[in-house]
Design a protein around this motif. Structure first.
Motif, PDB file in Angstrom:
ATOM      1  N   GLY A   1       0.792  -1.231   0.000  1.00  0.00           N
ATOM      2  CA  GLY A   1       0.000   0.000   0.000  1.00  0.00           C
ATOM      3  C   GLY A   1       0.822   1.277   0.000  1.00  0.00           C
ATOM      4  O   GLY A   1       0.277   2.369   0.184  1.00  0.00           O
ATOM      5  N   TYR A   2       2.138   1.182  -0.206  1.00  0.00           N
ATOM      6  CA  TYR A   2       2.985   2.371  -0.217  1.00  0.00           C
ATOM      7  C   TYR A   2       2.645   3.240  -1.425  1.00  0.00           C
ATOM      8  O   TYR A   2       2.390   2.738  -2.520  1.00  0.00           O
ATOM      9  N   ARG A   3       2.707   4.547  -1.201  1.00  0.00           N
ATOM     10  CA  ARG A   3       2.407   5.511  -2.261  1.00  0.00           C
ATOM     11  C   ARG A   3       3.703   6.001  -2.902  1.00  0.00           C
ATOM     12  O   ARG A   3       4.693   6.264  -2.202  1.00  0.00           O
ATOM     13  N   TYR A   4       3.640   6.199  -4.234  1.00  0.00           N
ATOM     14  CA  TYR A   4       4.789   6.718  -4.965  1.00  0.00           C
ATOM     15  C   TYR A   4       4.320   7.824  -5.913  1.00  0.00           C
ATOM     16  O   TYR A   4       3.254   7.733  -6.510  1.00  0.00           O
ATOM     17  N   TYR A   5       5.152   8.884  -6.008  1.00  0.00           N
ATOM     18  CA  TYR A   5       4.775  10.090  -6.752  1.00  0.00           C
ATOM     19  C   TYR A   5       5.814  10.402  -7.827  1.00  0.00           C
ATOM     20  O   TYR A   5       7.029  10.288  -7.593  1.00  0.00           O
ATOM     21  N   SER A   6       5.330  10.829  -8.992  1.00  0.00           N
ATOM     22  CA  SER A   6       6.224  11.277 -10.052  1.00  0.00           C
ATOM     23  C   SER A   6       6.728  12.691  -9.744  1.00  0.00           C
ATOM     24  O   SER A   6       6.185  13.390  -8.880  1.00  0.00           O
ATOM     25  N   ARG A   7       7.768  13.086 -10.480  1.00  0.00           N
ATOM     26  CA  ARG A   7       8.294  14.448 -10.301  1.00  0.00           C
ATOM     27  C   ARG A   7       7.228  15.487 -10.647  1.00  0.00           C
ATOM     28  O   ARG A   7       7.093  16.504  -9.965  1.00  0.00           O
ATOM     29  N   GLU A   8       6.454  15.235 -11.680  1.00  0.00           N
ATOM     30  CA  GLU A   8       5.404  16.176 -12.081  1.00  0.00           C
ATOM     31  C   GLU A   8       4.367  16.325 -10.986  1.00  0.00           C
ATOM     32  O   GLU A   8       3.927  17.436 -10.678  1.00  0.00           O
ATOM     33  N   THR A   9       3.963  15.215 -10.373  1.00  0.00           N
ATOM     34  CA  THR A   9       2.985  15.278  -9.281  1.00  0.00           C
ATOM     35  C   THR A   9       3.581  15.974  -8.070  1.00  0.00           C
ATOM     36  O   THR A   9       2.912  16.772  -7.398  1.00  0.00           O
ATOM     37  N   LEU A  10       4.851  15.679  -7.795  1.00  0.00           N
ATOM     38  CA  LEU A  10       5.528  16.319  -6.664  1.00  0.00           C
ATOM     39  C   LEU A  10       5.506  17.840  -6.806  1.00  0.00           C
ATOM     40  O   LEU A  10       5.354  18.567  -5.820  1.00  0.00           O
ATOM     41  N   LEU A  11       5.637  18.326  -8.047  1.00  0.00           N
ATOM     42  CA  LEU A  11       5.658  19.768  -8.274  1.00  0.00           C
ATOM     43  C   LEU A  11       4.289  20.423  -8.087  1.00  0.00           C
ATOM     44  O   LEU A  11       4.170  21.642  -8.133  1.00  0.00           O
ATOM     45  N   THR A  12       3.266  19.630  -7.859  1.00  0.00           N
ATOM     46  CA  THR A  12       1.949  20.188  -7.545  1.00  0.00           C
ATOM     47  C   THR A  12       1.920  20.774  -6.136  1.00  0.00           C
ATOM     48  O   THR A  12       1.162  21.703  -5.853  1.00  0.00           O
ATOM     49  N   VAL A  13       2.759  20.230  -5.244  1.00  0.00           N
ATOM     50  CA  VAL A  13       2.730  20.655  -3.841  1.00  0.00           C
ATOM     51  C   VAL A  13       3.051  22.137  -3.680  1.00  0.00           C
ATOM     52  O   VAL A  13       2.335  22.871  -2.979  1.00  0.00           O
ATOM     53  N   PRO A  14       4.122  22.698  -4.310  1.00  0.00           N
ATOM     54  CA  PRO A  14       4.351  24.148  -4.190  1.00  0.00           C
ATOM     55  C   PRO A  14       3.189  24.986  -4.708  1.00  0.00           C
ATOM     56  O   PRO A  14       2.915  26.065  -4.160  1.00  0.00           O
ATOM     57  N   VAL A  15       2.506  24.490  -5.753  1.00  0.00           N
ATOM     58  CA  VAL A  15       1.349  25.220  -6.277  1.00  0.00           C
ATOM     59  C   VAL A  15       0.249  25.274  -5.223  1.00  0.00           C
ATOM     60  O   VAL A  15      -0.373  26.323  -4.985  1.00  0.00           O
ATOM     61  N   LEU A  16       0.003  24.144  -4.574  1.00  0.00           N
ATOM     62  CA  LEU A  16      -1.011  24.111  -3.513  1.00  0.00           C
ATOM     63  C   LEU A  16      -0.656  25.051  -2.373  1.00  0.00           C
ATOM     64  O   LEU A  16      -1.528  25.720  -1.809  1.00  0.00           O
ATOM     65  N   LYS A  17       0.618  25.093  -2.018  1.00  0.00           N
ATOM     66  CA  LYS A  17       1.038  25.979  -0.931  1.00  0.00           C
ATOM     67  C   LYS A  17       0.765  27.443  -1.290  1.00  0.00           C
ATOM     68  O   LYS A  17       0.379  28.247  -0.435  1.00  0.00           O
ATOM     69  N   TYR A  18       0.972  27.766  -2.562  1.00  0.00           N
ATOM     70  CA  TYR A  18       0.727  29.147  -2.972  1.00  0.00           C
ATOM     71  C   TYR A  18      -0.762  29.461  -2.977  1.00  0.00           C
ATOM     72  O   TYR A  18      -1.179  30.548  -2.570  1.00  0.00           O
ATOM     73  N   TYR A  19      -1.583  28.507  -3.428  1.00  0.00           N
ATOM     74  CA  TYR A  19      -3.028  28.698  -3.362  1.00  0.00           C
ATOM     75  C   TYR A  19      -3.479  28.880  -1.912  1.00  0.00           C
ATOM     76  O   TYR A  19      -4.348  29.708  -1.609  1.00  0.00           O
TER      77      TYR A  19
END
Length: 293
Positions: free
Chosen positions: A42-60
C-alpha cells in the motif's frame, strides 16, 4: 512507469517540507494523488510532475483558497476557469478584509476606553471642562427609560435592531436624554441609544450625529445611581459662568457592565450642551424682532 522513477511518500514529505499525514489527506481529497500504489504494502509513490503540484497548492493556500476549492484549480483547467475563481476569491477576501478591519477598530476603541477610564480613576478630583465634540455619525434608536441601567446599556433590543439593519458599531454606548433636568431629578422616561456606525447605513436605519456642539463635560466614577450629582454640578458651574445648559444631555459610558460588574469601577462621562447666555438672549431677541416685522 518504473518504481525507480518515482518518489516515496517519505521522500516527498522531506523534499516539499510537508507531513505524510497531509499528503494522505490530499490524496483523499483528490488534489495530489500518488502515481502508483504498491499492491503488496500500500505504499504511495509520486512522479516528479505530481511532486511539483505541492508548491502550487502551498501558494493557493497562501492566497486563501481552501483545499476543497483547489481541486478544480490544479486539474489543468484553462485560464478562463482560473480567472473566474480568482475573481470570486478577490470578492470574498475584500469582505474578509473589511470584517477584520471592523474587528480591529472595535477592539482598539474598547482598549482606548479602558485606558481613558484608568486615567480618570487616577485623577479622582474631576473638574468640569468645556469642549467641542467632534461630530460622529451614529446608529440611533429611541426607547423607554426606567433607570435600569444594565438593561439600557447591555441592550438586547438594540443589538437585535443593529442586526436587523445589517450594521455594526464600535466605541462606547451613549444615551441621549431629552431633558438634563428630568435626568437629574430621576423623572426621565425616554432615552435614545446611539453608537458609532462601522458599516454604511442601509435604508431605514435610525441615525443621528453625536457632537458638533460645545458642551460641559465631567466624569462620574462609581455607581450610576449617584450620577445625578454631576448634573447639579454642571448646572451650578454653568450658571456661575454665564452659560445656559441643555435642554438635552448625554451619558457616555466609558467603563460599564460590558467591561466589569463592579459598580465602583464604572466611569461615565456626563455631557451637557451649553451656549453663552448672551447668545441665547440674542437669538430670542432676533426671533421677536422677526416676528414683529
Amino acid at each position: 512507469m518504473q518504481k525507480d522513477e518515482l518518489y516515496s511518500i517519505g521522500e516527498v514529505s522531506r523534499i516539499c517540507n510537508i507531513s505524510k499525514k497531509a499528503l494522505r489527506f490530499y490524496d483523499q481529497l483528490g488534489v495530489v494523488r500518488p502515481d502508483m500504489v504498491c499492491r503488496e504494502n500500500g505504499y504511495r509513490y509520486y512522479s516528479r510532475e505530481t511532486l511539483l503540484t505541492v508548491p502550487v497548492l502551498k501558494y493557493y493556500k497562501q492566497m486563501g483558497f481552501k483545499l476543497e476549492e483547489m481541486q478544480g484549480l490544479v486539474g489543468g483547467n484553462g485560464y478562463y476557469f482560473l480567472k473566474q475563481n480568482f475573481l470570486d476569491k478577490i470578492d470574498e477576501l475584500k469582505e474578509l478584509e473589511q470584517s477584520i478591519h471592523n474587528s480591529f477598530v472595535s477592539v482598539k476603541e474598547w482598549y482606548e476606553l479602558i485606558r481613558e477610564a484608568q486615567m480618570v480613576v487616577q485623577n479622582p478630583e474631576q473638574e468640569i471642562s468645556v469642549k467641542y465634540i467632534q461630530p460622529v455619525e451614529c446608529c440611533y434608536l429611541e426607547q423607554d427609560f426606567s433607570y435600569r441601567y444594565m438593561d439600557s446599556i447591555i441592550n438586547i433590543e438594540w443589538v437585535n435592531y443593529l442586526e436587523s439593519v445589517e450594521n455594526e458599531i464600535s466605541g462606547p454606548v451613549i444615551l441621549k436624554f431629552p431633558s438634563y433636568e428630568d435626568k437629574m431629578k430621576g423623572t426621565c422616561t425616554r432615552a435614545g441609544i446611539l453608537q458609532k456606525a462601522v458599516r454604511p447605513f442601509t435604508p431605514g436605519t435610525g441615525r443621528t450625529v453625536y457632537g458638533g456642539i460645545m458642551a460641559a463635560s465631567v466624569y462620574h466614577v462609581g455607581p450610576f445611581e449617584t450620577i445625578g450629582e454631576e448634573y447639579g454640578r454642571i448646572r451650578d458651574w454653568a450658571a456661575a459662568r454665564g452659560y445656559v445648559c441643555g435642554p438635552e444631555c448625554y451619558e457616555r459610558y466609558v467603563v460599564d457592565y460590558w467591561t466589569t460588574r463592579e459598580p465602583v469601577e464604572f466611569v461615565t462621562e456626563v455631557v451637557v450642551p451649553i451656549v453663552r447666555e448672551e447668545t441665547r438672549a440674542g437669538e430670542g431677541s432676533g426671533a421677536r424682532e422677526e416676528k414683529r416685522g
